[in-house]
Design an enzyme around this catalytic site. Structure first.
Site, PDB file in Angstrom:
ATOM      1  N   HIS A  12       0.818  -1.223   0.000  1.00 28.20           N
ATOM      2  CA  HIS A  12       0.000   0.000   0.000  1.00 28.20           C
ATOM      3  C   HIS A  12       0.850   1.271   0.000  1.00 28.20           C
ATOM      4  O   HIS A  12       0.343   2.336   0.319  1.00 28.20           O
ATOM      5  CB  HIS A  12      -0.948  -0.007   1.198  1.00 28.20           C
ATOM      6  N   HIS A  59      -2.047   5.025   9.443  1.00 25.09           N
ATOM      7  CA  HIS A  59      -0.690   5.399   9.842  1.00 25.09           C
ATOM      8  C   HIS A  59      -0.648   6.768  10.527  1.00 25.09           C
ATOM      9  O   HIS A  59       0.389   7.417  10.573  1.00 25.09           O
ATOM     10  CB  HIS A  59       0.247   5.438   8.638  1.00 25.09           C
ATOM     11  N   HIS A 197       9.623  -4.771   5.572  1.00 29.02           N
ATOM     12  CA  HIS A 197      10.165  -3.418   5.445  1.00 29.02           C
ATOM     13  C   HIS A 197      10.353  -2.767   6.807  1.00 29.02           C
ATOM     14  O   HIS A 197       9.635  -3.075   7.746  1.00 29.02           O
ATOM     15  CB  HIS A 197       9.345  -2.513   4.524  1.00 29.02           C
ATOM     16  N   GLU A 244       3.041  -5.401   9.448  1.00 23.69           N
ATOM     17  CA  GLU A 244       1.782  -5.260   8.687  1.00 23.69           C
ATOM     18  C   GLU A 244       1.291  -6.611   8.147  1.00 23.69           C
ATOM     19  O   GLU A 244       0.145  -6.712   7.700  1.00 23.69           O
ATOM     20  CB  GLU A 244       1.963  -4.282   7.523  1.00 23.69           C
TER      21      GLU A 244
HETATM   22  C1  DHB Z   1       6.452   2.884   2.900  1.00 28.33           C
HETATM   23  C2  DHB Z   1       5.901   1.678   3.340  1.00 28.33           C
HETATM   24  C3  DHB Z   1       4.749   1.678   4.111  1.00 28.33           C
HETATM   25  O1  DHB Z   1       4.136   0.545   4.604  1.00 28.33           O
HETATM   26  C4  DHB Z   1       4.115   2.868   4.454  1.00 28.33           C
HETATM   27  O2  DHB Z   1       2.991   2.819   5.169  1.00 28.33           O
HETATM   28  C5  DHB Z   1       4.674   4.066   4.020  1.00 28.33           C
HETATM   29  C6  DHB Z   1       5.839   4.069   3.256  1.00 28.33           C
HETATM   30  C7  DHB Z   1       7.681   2.913   2.023  1.00 28.33           C
HETATM   31  O3  DHB Z   1       8.342   1.877   1.821  1.00 28.33           O
HETATM   32  O4  DHB Z   1       7.997   3.981   1.497  1.00 28.33           O
HETATM   33 FE    FE Z   2       2.396   0.914   5.801  1.00 25.29          FE
END
Ligand code: DHB
Ligand code: FE
Length: 284
Positions: A12, A59, A197, A244
């Site tokens: 997302h 977020h 991530h 997530e």
């Molecule tokens: C990114 C990843 C995310 O899950 C998010 O909510 C905002 C940014 C990213 O990798 O840039």
């Molecule tokens: Fe995110």
């Protein structure tokens, strides 16, 4: 009766929204990511679901650290989006499905999930980017022709987070509630976010491909082998924001029929994130 016809997982990240807005689908950086999607769009076109239950995390747009429900559900006629500071232009409102929302809320509370019901809810990139990816024509379609949506928001921001097991059970309860809704509706359930991530700190940029591939495989046929992962396991193996993945587990819990993987894609990185895409069919 309403029935869940399938489940989809998708990243997302806000940068996808910007790539869509700037028409960068064929840009060399973006092409391998966007090339994953046509089989999913074709399936949506063939299947024509009436409602999308979108399991995502806010977020900091609708909920902030001062008030953070573990599970919340939209019960509105429409959901607005807003400028979150990522340079994304706010999108036209998303259509709701309040009768099914209230049915879900009643079913979940009866099953001891004490969800927060939201008759007003701003939806952030965790919701808006996946809907834009999966229904690219939404903004040029008349409102009555647009997909109806139900945002289901799970806290992945402020610890303690709900465990994979709790989220899987939430999904199972969503599945039972949908199955007891009297209207003849086709429902698709979407789990957004993931895969590995980490956006900040010493491990910023952390990606764990072997762990992601294991999750992509197990979630299809053996999701129960993942329910005993703890949040700490997820943060260690997938990064702080890789937690997530609990949103994917909630999606998978909702599919209690015969589940078949129709399509998958894995691409690293987009922005700081491993992008995982799955299309799971859920037959009666
Ligand atoms: C990114 C990843 C995310 O899950 C998010 O909510 C905002 C940014 C990213 O990798 O840039
Ligand atoms: Fe995110």
């Amino acid at each position: 009766m309403a029935r869940i016809v399938g489940g989809i997982t998708t990243s997302h990240i806000p940068a996808i929204g910007n790539a869509i807005a700037k028409n960068l689908r064929d840009d060399p950086y973006w092409k391998p990511f966007f090339d994953g999607y046509p089989p999913v769009l074709e399936w949506l076109d063939r299947t024509q679901p009436d409602v999308a239950i979108v399991i995502y995390n806010d977020h900091g747009l609708n909920f902030f650290l001062d008030k953070m429900p573990t599970f919340s559900i939209g019960a509105a006629q429409e959901y607005r989006n807003a400028d979150e500071g990522w340079g994304l232009t706010p999108l036209p409102p998303f259509r709701g499905a309040p009768e099914l929302s209230w049915h879900l809320i009643e079913g979940l509370v009866a099953e001891e999930f004490d969800v927060t019901s939201c008759q007003e809810m701003l939806v952030d990139h965790g919701f808006a980017v996946p809907v834009s990816l999966l229904w690219p024509d939404r903004t040029t379609t008349a409102p009555e022709g647009q997909i109806r949506t139900i945002p289901v928001c799970v806290n992945t921001v402020q610890h303690p987070l709900p465990s994979p097991k709790r989220c899987y059970k939430l999904g199972q309860a969503i599945g039972r509630a949908v199955a007891s809704f009297p209207e003849d509706l086709k429902v698709v359930v979407i789990g957004t976010g993931g895969l590995s991530h980490q956006l900040d700190g010493e491990r910023a940029g952390f990606i764990n491909k072997p762990f992601d591939l294991m999750c992509l495989e197990k979630i299809v046929d053996d999701p129960e082998s993942l329910i005993d992962l703890s949040i700490h396991d997820l943060v260690r193996e997938a990064g702080a924001q890789g937690a997530e993945f609990i949103l994917w587990m909630a999606m998978r819990g909702a599919l209690q029929g015969q589940v078949t993987k129709l399509h998958g894609n894995y691409h690293i990185p987009i922005s700081n994130t491993a992008a995982g895409l799955l299309l799971l069919e859920n037959a009666a």
